[in-house]
Scaffold this active site. Sequence first.
Site, PDB file in Angstrom:
ATOM      1  N   HIS A   1       0.837  -1.215   0.000  1.00 38.91           N
ATOM      2  CA  HIS A   1       0.000   0.000   0.000  1.00 38.91           C
ATOM      3  C   HIS A   1       0.871   1.264   0.000  1.00 38.91           C
ATOM      4  O   HIS A   1       0.574   2.229   0.695  1.00 38.91           O
ATOM      5  CB  HIS A   1      -0.936   0.013   1.222  1.00 38.91           C
ATOM      6  CG  HIS A   1      -2.053  -0.983   1.136  1.00 38.91           C
ATOM      7  ND1 HIS A   1      -3.202  -0.763   0.421  1.00 38.91           N
ATOM      8  CD2 HIS A   1      -2.196  -2.219   1.672  1.00 38.91           C
ATOM      9  CE1 HIS A   1      -4.017  -1.809   0.528  1.00 38.91           C
ATOM     10  NE2 HIS A   1      -3.416  -2.718   1.275  1.00 38.91           N
TER      11      HIS A   1
ATOM     12  N   ASP B   1      -0.837  -4.531   6.200  1.00 40.35           N
ATOM     13  CA  ASP B   1      -1.852  -5.394   5.578  1.00 40.35           C
ATOM     14  C   ASP B   1      -1.535  -5.676   4.116  1.00 40.35           C
ATOM     15  O   ASP B   1      -0.880  -4.878   3.441  1.00 40.35           O
ATOM     16  CB  ASP B   1      -3.238  -4.740   5.690  1.00 40.35           C
ATOM     17  CG  ASP B   1      -3.272  -3.358   5.061  1.00 40.35           C
ATOM     18  OD1 ASP B   1      -2.287  -2.603   5.234  1.00 40.35           O
ATOM     19  OD2 ASP B   1      -4.251  -3.023   4.390  1.00 40.35           O
ATOM     20  N   GLU B   2      -2.023  -6.798   3.651  1.00 39.63           N
ATOM     21  CA  GLU B   2      -2.047  -7.153   2.226  1.00 39.63           C
ATOM     22  C   GLU B   2      -0.733  -6.851   1.495  1.00 39.63           C
ATOM     23  O   GLU B   2      -0.758  -6.336   0.383  1.00 39.63           O
ATOM     24  CB  GLU B   2      -3.180  -6.390   1.520  1.00 39.63           C
ATOM     25  CG  GLU B   2      -4.544  -6.683   2.079  1.00 39.63           C
ATOM     26  CD  GLU B   2      -5.640  -5.856   1.434  1.00 39.63           C
ATOM     27  OE1 GLU B   2      -6.684  -6.409   1.120  1.00 39.63           O
ATOM     28  OE2 GLU B   2      -5.444  -4.628   1.269  1.00 39.63           O
ATOM     29  N   SER B   3       0.376  -7.224   2.110  1.00 39.84           N
ATOM     30  CA  SER B   3       1.665  -6.968   1.447  1.00 39.84           C
ATOM     31  C   SER B   3       1.972  -8.135   0.500  1.00 39.84           C
ATOM     32  O   SER B   3       2.965  -8.841   0.661  1.00 39.84           O
ATOM     33  CB  SER B   3       2.760  -6.793   2.489  1.00 39.84           C
ATOM     34  OG  SER B   3       2.467  -5.695   3.303  1.00 39.84           O
ATOM     35  N   HIS B   4       1.082  -8.310  -0.470  1.00 37.66           N
ATOM     36  CA  HIS B   4       1.176  -9.481  -1.351  1.00 37.66           C
ATOM     37  C   HIS B   4       2.396  -9.445  -2.262  1.00 37.66           C
ATOM     38  O   HIS B   4       2.779 -10.466  -2.824  1.00 37.66           O
ATOM     39  CB  HIS B   4      -0.097  -9.605  -2.205  1.00 37.66           C
ATOM     40  CG  HIS B   4      -1.355  -9.617  -1.387  1.00 37.66           C
ATOM     41  ND1 HIS B   4      -1.469 -10.321  -0.204  1.00 37.66           N
ATOM     42  CD2 HIS B   4      -2.550  -8.994  -1.566  1.00 37.66           C
ATOM     43  CE1 HIS B   4      -2.688 -10.135   0.299  1.00 37.66           C
ATOM     44  NE2 HIS B   4      -3.354  -9.326  -0.499  1.00 37.66           N
TER      45      HIS B   4
END
Length: 527
Positions: free
Chosen positions: A274, A337-340
């Site tokens: 993000h 979050d969501e550190s894909h």
Amino acid sequence: MNPIKKIRPIVTLIAGIMIIKLASCTPETPTDLTKESIIPKPVSVTATGESFTVKEGTDIYVQGSTEELKQVGVYLAAILKPVTGFEIDVITESDIPPSGSIILTVQGAEGVTATEGYKLEITKKQITITAAAPAGAFMGVQTLRQLLPAAIEKGKKLEEPLKIATGTITDNPVYAYRGAMLDVSRHFFGVEDVKRFIGFLAAYKMNVLHLHLSDDQGWRIEIKSWPNLTTHGGSLEVGGGEGGFYTQEQYTDIVNYAKDRFVTIVPEIDMPGHTNAALSSYAELNIGGKATELYTGTEVGFSTLNTKSEVTYKFIDDVIRELAALTPGEYIHIGGDESHSTKKEDYIPFMNRVQDIVVAHGKKVLAWDEIALSTLKPGTIAQVWASEKNAALAVGQGAKILMSPAKRAYLDMQYDKDSPLGLHWAAYIEVDAGYTWDPATYIPGIGQENIIGIEAPLWSETVTNMEQIEFMVFPRLPGYAEIGWTAAADRNWEEYKVRLAKHGERFSAMDIYYYPSKLVPWPVAAE
Ligand code: NGO
């Protein structure tokens, strides 16, 4: 750069929604305190069957005078003055308050121990709010505000005298952390909008505003040592419109406005994912050393800081140092979050190291539940939004959690499939679904002792202006406030919805554009 409030009314989008106007009728003198619709519901209310009238000559006496307590008196006077037209002085001398007075005191508060607890005693002759601390007096004032006619919220002189039913209310919250989040990155909201939002929180005794200050689409807080973050990284928003950012001065103004209302700001810099706005502003933060384009879409999971470069840690240290210096609250939120696009073997040491940076600057860490994969530092809180497994990992490490389950607590979820705004990847959250859950039983094996509180996040992919914020937030917000404040055993949807319905009149008086859910028995509209 502080773009003025964008006016893009959604009125046309929600055709068919009725604006509720209430019949004007002469108010009856309230005499039964137990019949009042207070949200959050207090611990105990007893009635004595009479009423107190605010009269010419009613003053506010502040006893145990700290400056903070006096300010609570000034705050109350500012509510009462315009609607009564009376002078209403705030008196800090130790004179004996005459009949007709309102007293705020932190003296003789033996029975009230919680910082935010209070006792509100109303007799025919006077009103006394007793608290252990100014925060409790402020909470008592919010209760008093709800005992006054809804029309006071218009801030205009009323014809009728202000009358309040007599009796005693004792109260204190179950959870210490009761908050909401505003995503100012996907769409930017100016200082005045944020202040209005803080006012909503304070009215329902919520005490934290989490500001999501950075994401792929925009960096919204001035960092003097890395100026491109805002001049470039803050320039746009979702959809390609003009973005914006808070100067450090404006951020401080928000912090102080919140503080005066006993609301703490928790600033979030989301990382290592993000982060496109930062990656676009500084090439050296990228894995390939090349700056990305600005992004105005709504996909997630495609960006990552270069977790192997020392420049990244210098950057984070500078950002956290500047932010910590501007933030009196104890927490800095570091996202996570969501550190894909970050490899797991890189994510864990990164989150460990960033926690150390926050601690080195004198703050505690808050982060989304994925942080539980790393080693949590003492005091680190995991904000549970999606994963019960991560919640268990955090608690297993001895950490506390903050409850924001997307299925129940996300303010950006649509009410139902016809909602003109919002997402539904987690759930449709009608007003009852937002209310009928208990943080302490939501995740098997995790109880109240593991939980610092509740937070309802408003993500802003689909929300572009204040009116739209209000539509998503109301009438769900008072429900989250009550979940955080009132014991689960005292909460019941069938009873709550009647109290909530009575607040519709207050929302209208505050000019709040709320969703008139069919599940709530709003007073019948009059032509
Ligand atoms: C997720 C995601 C956000 C989205 C939001 C939309 C978290 C913690 N990360 O929540 O980036 O905006 O959903 O509902």
